[in-house]
Design a protein around this motif. Sequence first.
Motif, mmCIF file in Angstrom:
data_model
loop_
_atom_site.group_PDB
_atom_site.id
_atom_site.type_symbol
_atom_site.label_atom_id
_atom_site.label_comp_id
_atom_site.label_asym_id
_atom_site.label_seq_id
_atom_site.Cartn_x
_atom_site.Cartn_y
_atom_site.Cartn_z
ATOM 1 N N ASP A 96 6.029 4.025 -5.779
ATOM 2 C CA ASP A 96 5.882 2.719 -6.264
ATOM 3 C C ASP A 96 6.614 1.456 -5.263
ATOM 4 O O ASP A 96 5.985 0.561 -4.966
ATOM 5 N N ARG A 97 7.911 1.967 -4.774
ATOM 6 C CA ARG A 97 8.624 1.220 -3.956
ATOM 7 C C ARG A 97 7.904 1.020 -2.645
ATOM 8 O O ARG A 97 7.688 0.000 -2.021
ATOM 9 N N GLY A 98 7.195 2.204 -2.170
ATOM 10 C CA GLY A 98 6.620 2.002 -0.844
ATOM 11 C C GLY A 98 5.197 1.107 -1.133
ATOM 12 O O GLY A 98 4.802 0.539 -0.142
ATOM 13 N N ALA A 99 4.519 1.316 -2.084
ATOM 14 C CA ALA A 99 3.416 0.563 -2.524
ATOM 15 C C ALA A 99 3.755 -0.697 -2.547
ATOM 16 O O ALA A 99 3.020 -1.653 -1.967
ATOM 17 N N GLU A 100 4.488 -1.268 -3.164
ATOM 18 C CA GLU A 100 5.157 -2.810 -3.236
ATOM 19 C C GLU A 100 5.380 -3.032 -1.980
ATOM 20 O O GLU A 100 5.078 -4.224 -1.594
ATOM 21 N N PHE A 101 6.100 -2.460 -1.246
ATOM 22 C CA PHE A 101 6.286 -2.873 0.369
ATOM 23 C C PHE A 101 5.149 -3.151 1.253
ATOM 24 O O PHE A 101 5.185 -4.112 1.726
ATOM 25 N N LEU A 102 3.997 -2.219 1.117
ATOM 26 C CA LEU A 102 2.931 -2.310 1.562
ATOM 27 C C LEU A 102 2.218 -3.590 1.212
ATOM 28 O O LEU A 102 1.567 -4.432 1.848
ATOM 29 N N GLY A 103 2.231 -3.971 -0.086
ATOM 30 C CA GLY A 103 1.739 -5.147 -0.545
ATOM 31 C C GLY A 103 2.193 -6.443 0.123
ATOM 32 O O GLY A 103 1.650 -7.308 0.627
ATOM 33 N N ARG A 104 3.691 -6.168 0.300
ATOM 34 C CA ARG A 104 4.422 -7.385 0.977
ATOM 35 C C ARG A 104 4.066 -7.525 2.356
ATOM 36 O O ARG A 104 3.770 -8.822 2.833
ATOM 37 N N HIS A 106 1.215 -6.291 3.875
ATOM 38 C CA HIS A 106 -0.311 -6.921 3.934
ATOM 39 C C HIS A 106 -0.262 -8.208 3.729
ATOM 40 O O HIS A 106 -1.106 -9.099 4.376
ATOM 41 N N ARG A 107 0.523 -8.858 2.893
ATOM 42 C CA ARG A 107 0.597 -10.337 2.690
ATOM 43 C C ARG A 107 0.925 -11.099 3.989
ATOM 44 O O ARG A 107 0.397 -11.952 4.322
ATOM 45 N N ARG A 108 2.135 -10.366 4.476
ATOM 46 C CA ARG A 108 2.438 -11.106 5.722
ATOM 47 C C ARG A 108 1.501 -11.073 6.640
ATOM 48 O O ARG A 108 1.343 -11.832 7.604
ATOM 49 N N LEU A 109 1.037 -10.069 7.049
ATOM 50 C CA LEU A 109 0.078 -9.866 8.230
ATOM 51 C C LEU A 109 -1.158 -11.015 7.857
ATOM 52 O O LEU A 109 -1.837 -11.324 8.818
ATOM 53 N N ALA A 110 -1.473 -10.827 6.725
ATOM 54 C CA ALA A 110 -2.601 -11.713 6.135
ATOM 55 C C ALA A 110 -2.431 -13.196 6.791
ATOM 56 O O ALA A 110 -3.055 -13.984 7.028
ATOM 57 N N ALA A 111 -0.957 -13.590 6.511
ATOM 58 C CA ALA A 111 -0.651 -15.207 6.731
ATOM 59 C C ALA A 111 -0.515 -15.368 8.060
ATOM 60 O O ALA A 111 -0.843 -16.214 8.703
ATOM 61 N N ILE A 112 -0.085 -14.195 8.890
ATOM 62 C CA ILE A 112 0.050 -14.401 10.447
ATOM 63 C C ILE A 112 -1.574 -14.503 10.941
ATOM 64 O O ILE A 112 -1.709 -15.340 11.907
ATOM 65 N N GLU A 113 -2.331 -13.496 10.555
ATOM 66 C CA GLU A 113 -3.653 -13.785 10.957
ATOM 67 C C GLU A 113 -4.347 -15.243 10.510
ATOM 68 O O GLU A 113 -4.998 -15.622 11.243
#
Length: 138
Positions: A96-104, A106-113
């Motif tokens: 669950d921690r890994g999944a939460e981390f990946l969500g964060r 992916h949100r950061r990468l989306a903001a950069i793009e």
Amino acid sequence: MSKSVKPPHAAQLLGAALGELRASFPAEDWDGLRPSHFRILEVVERGGMRAVDLAAELGMTKQGAGQHVAYLTDRGFVRQQPDPDDRRARRVELTDRGAEFLGRLHRRLAAIESGWTRRVGREDYATFRRVLASIAAS
């Protein structure tokens, strides 16, 4: 006699873009994880897999993948479970921690793009992504 200034080559341009990307991921914000860990988590996210298969998919040695998996396991981002198809092997699965981390992540990468899209325009950025995808696929 004046020297003509050569435009930067593709490697320099890609390096500058990657430098900007890296700068937006300071280690203190990302639980000490590095981009190499991000890659592993993103592959594991698609479904649990044996470390040897993970290594092959990422083009890493088994030992290198094993070190990364151990680091991620110790920090609670992945877990290792017995492989039901091969009792000698272990499967790496996202926690669950890994999944939460990946969500964060992916949100950061989306903001950069999104920022890059605003800077160069939607059409140019879409072309840039298509070209990168084509290069990466070949």
